[in-house]
Design a protein around this motif. Structure first.
Motif, PDB file in Angstrom:
ATOM      1  N   ALA A  22      37.718  27.064  32.720  1.00  0.00           N
ATOM      2  CA  ALA A  22      38.801  28.261  31.677  1.00  0.00           C
ATOM      3  C   ALA A  22      40.310  28.217  32.136  1.00  0.00           C
ATOM      4  O   ALA A  22      40.481  29.435  32.165  1.00  0.00           O
ATOM      5  CB  ALA A  22      38.032  29.230  31.247  1.00  0.00           C
ATOM      6  N   GLU A  23      40.542  27.888  33.450  1.00  0.00           N
ATOM      7  CA  GLU A  23      41.963  27.561  34.282  1.00  0.00           C
ATOM      8  C   GLU A  23      42.407  29.538  34.479  1.00  0.00           C
ATOM      9  O   GLU A  23      42.809  30.407  34.745  1.00  0.00           O
ATOM     10  CB  GLU A  23      43.204  27.532  32.981  1.00  0.00           C
ATOM     11  CG  GLU A  23      42.710  26.404  32.544  1.00  0.00           C
ATOM     12  CD  GLU A  23      43.808  25.358  32.117  1.00  0.00           C
ATOM     13  OE1 GLU A  23      44.778  26.008  31.359  1.00  0.00           O
ATOM     14  OE2 GLU A  23      44.242  24.656  31.911  1.00  0.00           O
ATOM     15  N   ARG A  24      40.927  30.082  34.856  1.00  0.00           N
ATOM     16  CA  ARG A  24      40.681  31.366  35.420  1.00  0.00           C
ATOM     17  C   ARG A  24      41.682  31.889  36.944  1.00  0.00           C
ATOM     18  O   ARG A  24      41.314  32.995  37.017  1.00  0.00           O
ATOM     19  CB  ARG A  24      39.639  31.968  35.491  1.00  0.00           C
ATOM     20  CG  ARG A  24      38.809  31.772  33.473  1.00  0.00           C
ATOM     21  CD  ARG A  24      37.536  32.367  33.930  1.00  0.00           C
ATOM     22  NE  ARG A  24      37.849  33.794  34.684  1.00  0.00           N
ATOM     23  CZ  ARG A  24      36.453  34.841  34.762  1.00  0.00           C
ATOM     24  NH1 ARG A  24      35.598  34.463  34.911  1.00  0.00           N
ATOM     25  NH2 ARG A  24      36.344  35.701  35.482  1.00  0.00           N
ATOM     26  N   LEU A  25      41.704  30.453  37.873  1.00  0.00           N
ATOM     27  CA  LEU A  25      42.139  30.704  38.987  1.00  0.00           C
ATOM     28  C   LEU A  25      43.820  30.293  39.319  1.00  0.00           C
ATOM     29  O   LEU A  25      43.234  28.733  38.265  1.00  0.00           O
ATOM     30  CB  LEU A  25      41.447  30.241  39.909  1.00  0.00           C
ATOM     31  CG  LEU A  25      39.695  31.267  39.864  1.00  0.00           C
ATOM     32  CD1 LEU A  25      39.196  30.526  41.081  1.00  0.00           C
ATOM     33  CD2 LEU A  25      40.320  32.347  40.476  1.00  0.00           C
ATOM     34  N   SER A  26      44.602  30.618  39.479  1.00  0.00           N
ATOM     35  CA  SER A  26      45.840  29.332  39.933  1.00  0.00           C
ATOM     36  C   SER A  26      45.215  28.485  40.945  1.00  0.00           C
ATOM     37  O   SER A  26      44.479  28.571  41.650  1.00  0.00           O
ATOM     38  CB  SER A  26      46.961  30.365  40.433  1.00  0.00           C
ATOM     39  OG  SER A  26      46.511  31.240  41.934  1.00  0.00           O
ATOM     40  N   ALA A  27      46.244  27.430  41.370  1.00  0.00           N
ATOM     41  CA  ALA A  27      45.588  26.692  42.281  1.00  0.00           C
ATOM     42  C   ALA A  27      45.884  27.022  43.399  1.00  0.00           C
ATOM     43  O   ALA A  27      45.258  26.766  44.534  1.00  0.00           O
ATOM     44  CB  ALA A  27      47.438  25.521  41.950  1.00  0.00           C
TER      45      ALA A  27
ATOM     46  N   ASN B 253      34.384  25.233  40.021  1.00  0.00           N
ATOM     47  CA  ASN B 253      34.307  24.354  39.075  1.00  0.00           C
ATOM     48  C   ASN B 253      34.342  24.715  37.565  1.00  0.00           C
ATOM     49  O   ASN B 253      35.220  24.300  36.952  1.00  0.00           O
ATOM     50  CB  ASN B 253      33.388  22.697  39.036  1.00  0.00           C
ATOM     51  CG  ASN B 253      33.172  22.301  40.635  1.00  0.00           C
ATOM     52  OD1 ASN B 253      34.524  22.155  40.898  1.00  0.00           O
ATOM     53  ND2 ASN B 253      32.529  21.596  40.920  1.00  0.00           N
ATOM     54  N   LEU B 254      33.488  25.217  37.118  1.00  0.00           N
ATOM     55  CA  LEU B 254      33.350  26.188  35.985  1.00  0.00           C
ATOM     56  C   LEU B 254      34.684  27.291  35.376  1.00  0.00           C
ATOM     57  O   LEU B 254      34.818  26.768  34.835  1.00  0.00           O
ATOM     58  CB  LEU B 254      31.812  27.149  36.067  1.00  0.00           C
ATOM     59  CG  LEU B 254      31.537  27.800  34.857  1.00  0.00           C
ATOM     60  CD1 LEU B 254      31.255  26.700  34.005  1.00  0.00           C
ATOM     61  CD2 LEU B 254      30.004  28.557  34.897  1.00  0.00           C
TER      62      LEU B 254
ATOM     63  N   ARG C  49      37.567  36.656  41.188  1.00  0.00           N
ATOM     64  CA  ARG C  49      38.805  37.721  41.451  1.00  0.00           C
ATOM     65  C   ARG C  49      39.652  36.354  42.675  1.00  0.00           C
ATOM     66  O   ARG C  49      40.774  36.503  42.339  1.00  0.00           O
ATOM     67  CB  ARG C  49      38.596  38.400  42.415  1.00  0.00           C
ATOM     68  CG  ARG C  49      38.099  39.451  41.304  1.00  0.00           C
ATOM     69  CD  ARG C  49      37.806  40.510  42.264  1.00  0.00           C
ATOM     70  NE  ARG C  49      36.920  40.900  42.741  1.00  0.00           N
ATOM     71  CZ  ARG C  49      35.528  41.020  44.052  1.00  0.00           C
ATOM     72  NH1 ARG C  49      34.738  41.075  42.786  1.00  0.00           N
ATOM     73  NH2 ARG C  49      35.399  41.160  45.485  1.00  0.00           N
ATOM     74  N   GLY C  50      39.356  35.233  43.167  1.00  0.00           N
ATOM     75  CA  GLY C  50      39.790  34.778  43.336  1.00  0.00           C
ATOM     76  C   GLY C  50      40.605  35.550  45.489  1.00  0.00           C
ATOM     77  O   GLY C  50      40.895  35.108  46.281  1.00  0.00           O
ATOM     78  N   ASP C  51      39.429  35.838  45.586  1.00  0.00           N
ATOM     79  CA  ASP C  51      39.141  37.229  46.746  1.00  0.00           C
ATOM     80  C   ASP C  51      39.085  36.251  47.781  1.00  0.00           C
ATOM     81  O   ASP C  51      37.930  35.898  48.314  1.00  0.00           O
ATOM     82  CB  ASP C  51      39.089  38.235  46.715  1.00  0.00           C
ATOM     83  CG  ASP C  51      38.338  39.207  47.506  1.00  0.00           C
ATOM     84  OD1 ASP C  51      38.761  38.798  48.867  1.00  0.00           O
ATOM     85  OD2 ASP C  51      38.247  40.031  48.012  1.00  0.00           O
TER      86      ASP C  51
ATOM     87  N   ASN D 107      29.839  35.910  26.459  1.00  0.00           N
ATOM     88  CA  ASN D 107      30.942  35.262  26.695  1.00  0.00           C
ATOM     89  C   ASN D 107      30.901  33.502  27.008  1.00  0.00           C
ATOM     90  O   ASN D 107      32.456  33.280  26.841  1.00  0.00           O
ATOM     91  CB  ASN D 107      31.918  36.390  27.533  1.00  0.00           C
ATOM     92  CG  ASN D 107      31.568  38.018  27.830  1.00  0.00           C
ATOM     93  OD1 ASN D 107      32.524  37.931  26.384  1.00  0.00           O
ATOM     94  ND2 ASN D 107      31.682  38.360  28.042  1.00  0.00           N
ATOM     95  N   GLY D 108      30.497  33.497  27.025  1.00  0.00           N
ATOM     96  CA  GLY D 108      30.214  31.846  27.325  1.00  0.00           C
ATOM     97  C   GLY D 108      30.177  31.993  28.748  1.00  0.00           C
ATOM     98  O   GLY D 108      30.525  32.802  29.427  1.00  0.00           O
ATOM     99  N   LEU D 109      29.844  30.287  29.789  1.00  0.00           N
ATOM    100  CA  LEU D 109      29.795  30.196  30.670  1.00  0.00           C
ATOM    101  C   LEU D 109      30.851  30.946  31.839  1.00  0.00           C
ATOM    102  O   LEU D 109      31.023  31.522  32.618  1.00  0.00           O
ATOM    103  CB  LEU D 109      29.478  29.276  31.379  1.00  0.00           C
ATOM    104  CG  LEU D 109      27.766  28.202  31.197  1.00  0.00           C
ATOM    105  CD1 LEU D 109      27.989  27.064  30.670  1.00  0.00           C
ATOM    106  CD2 LEU D 109      27.069  28.821  31.169  1.00  0.00           C
ATOM    107  N   ALA D 110      31.412  29.917  32.040  1.00  0.00           N
ATOM    108  CA  ALA D 110      33.688  30.589  32.836  1.00  0.00           C
ATOM    109  C   ALA D 110      33.617  32.131  32.482  1.00  0.00           C
ATOM    110  O   ALA D 110      34.005  32.704  33.715  1.00  0.00           O
ATOM    111  CB  ALA D 110      34.171  29.313  31.991  1.00  0.00           C
ATOM    112  N   ASP D 111      33.165  32.465  31.668  1.00  0.00           N
ATOM    113  CA  ASP D 111      33.741  34.250  31.011  1.00  0.00           C
ATOM    114  C   ASP D 111      33.088  34.760  31.746  1.00  0.00           C
ATOM    115  O   ASP D 111      33.039  35.884  32.208  1.00  0.00           O
ATOM    116  CB  ASP D 111      34.089  34.644  29.617  1.00  0.00           C
ATOM    117  CG  ASP D 111      35.781  33.459  29.466  1.00  0.00           C
ATOM    118  OD1 ASP D 111      37.005  33.036  30.889  1.00  0.00           O
ATOM    119  OD2 ASP D 111      36.012  33.234  28.437  1.00  0.00           O
TER     120      ASP D 111
END
Length: 280
Positions: free
Chosen positions: A256-261, A251-252, A218-220, A206-210
């Motif tokens: 991939a924009e996996r987290l919201s601001a 940073n990783l 999870r942003g927990d 899946n690559g590094l970020a995924d």
């Protein structure tokens, strides 16, 4: 090399360390004598496979010939340390595999990459020719050539270390934390290795970020605060390591924009947990 069909003339050994070459002797390789021997001058490829801090001193005693290719297998040492200006070319040939256990390394070598740098020294050979020679050699021993820019070997080697022994250090750190809660080191190793293997497989597919998983992905922030509080009881070095690793995960994930601001902000705040903070 011999198994791949190449002719191996033999080896040159320090008379005070001949015992280190017993494996070579057992495979039928012969000693060629001192560095200035005629047999050494006659060969086409000369491999300087001594420790990094001895490449320079050993290479100075070799009477390089214009028909020869000079090689070392160091990851970090620059080719200038071969002092092979009289040779046709110098090649750095660094297999990207762990050799702390040679038998295991040999099993894993085929299909691995090899870091290659080439420098042409004689008018009759171009750098493109030297690269072709090195690439062909890599293919012969079933390695994938990876070109290294001149002057960048130390940085390249440091990066390779992160993907190898640094992983062992991280597993050691994980095992140390588990020992604090009563888990035996052997049990820890057996439990952690499949976890690491799963992470590497996820990265491969899946690559590094995924491949990043866990509370950071999870942003927990609540779990991260709990981690920070527990690690502060262990000591500042444990906390700092966790922070540095977590920040790199953030940073990783950002690539991939996996987290919201908002998630990213909350995680950054959780990683700055103060010593007197107690979890809710």
């Amino acid at each position: 090399m011999r198994a791949a069909g190449e002719t191996v003339a033999g080896y040159v050994a320090n008379p005070n360390a001949v015992h280190q070459f017993q494996p070579a002797q057992s495979l039928g390789f012969q000693g060629l004598g001192p560095l200035d021997t005629a047999a050494l001058k006659a060969v086409d490829w000369v491999w300087v496979t001594v420790a990094d801090d001895r490449i320079d001193s050993v290479s100075r005693h070799i009477d390089w010939q214009p028909h020869q290719v000079a090689l070392h297998c160091s990851g970090a040492t620059e080719l200038s340390h071969l002092h092979a200006h009289k040779a046709s070319a110098a090649i750095g040939f660094h297999p990207l595999q762990i050799f702390s256990q040679p038998a295991i390394a040999l099993q894993l070598l085929a299909g691995s990459s090899v870091g290659i740098e080439v420098v042409a020294h004689q008018p009759h050979i171009l750098e493109t020719d030297a690269w072709q020679l090195a690439s062909q050699l890599a293919s012969t021993v079933q390695l994938k050539p990876l070109r290294i820019a001149s002057g960048q070997r130390a940085l390249y080697h440091a990066g390779a270390g992160y993907a190898a022994s640094a992983l062992v250090s991280m597993l050691s750190e994980a095992s140390h934390l588990w020992q604090q809660v009563g888990i035996d080191p052997e049990q820890a190793r057996e439990a952690l290795l499949p976890l690491s293997h799963g992470a590497l497989q996820a990265m491969r597919h899946n690559g590094l970020a995924d491949a990043v998983a866990g509370p950071i992905a999870r942003g927990d922030a609540g779990v991260v605060r709990q981690h920070m509080h527990a690690l502060q009881l262990i000591g500042p070095s444990a906390t700092q390591l966790y922070q540095q690793v977590a920040l790199r995960q953030l940073n990783l994930l950002a690539t991939a924009e996996r987290l919201s601001a908002e998630q990213a902000r909350d995680l950054h705040l959780a990683l700055r947990l103060q010593p007197d903070h107690t979890p809710p």
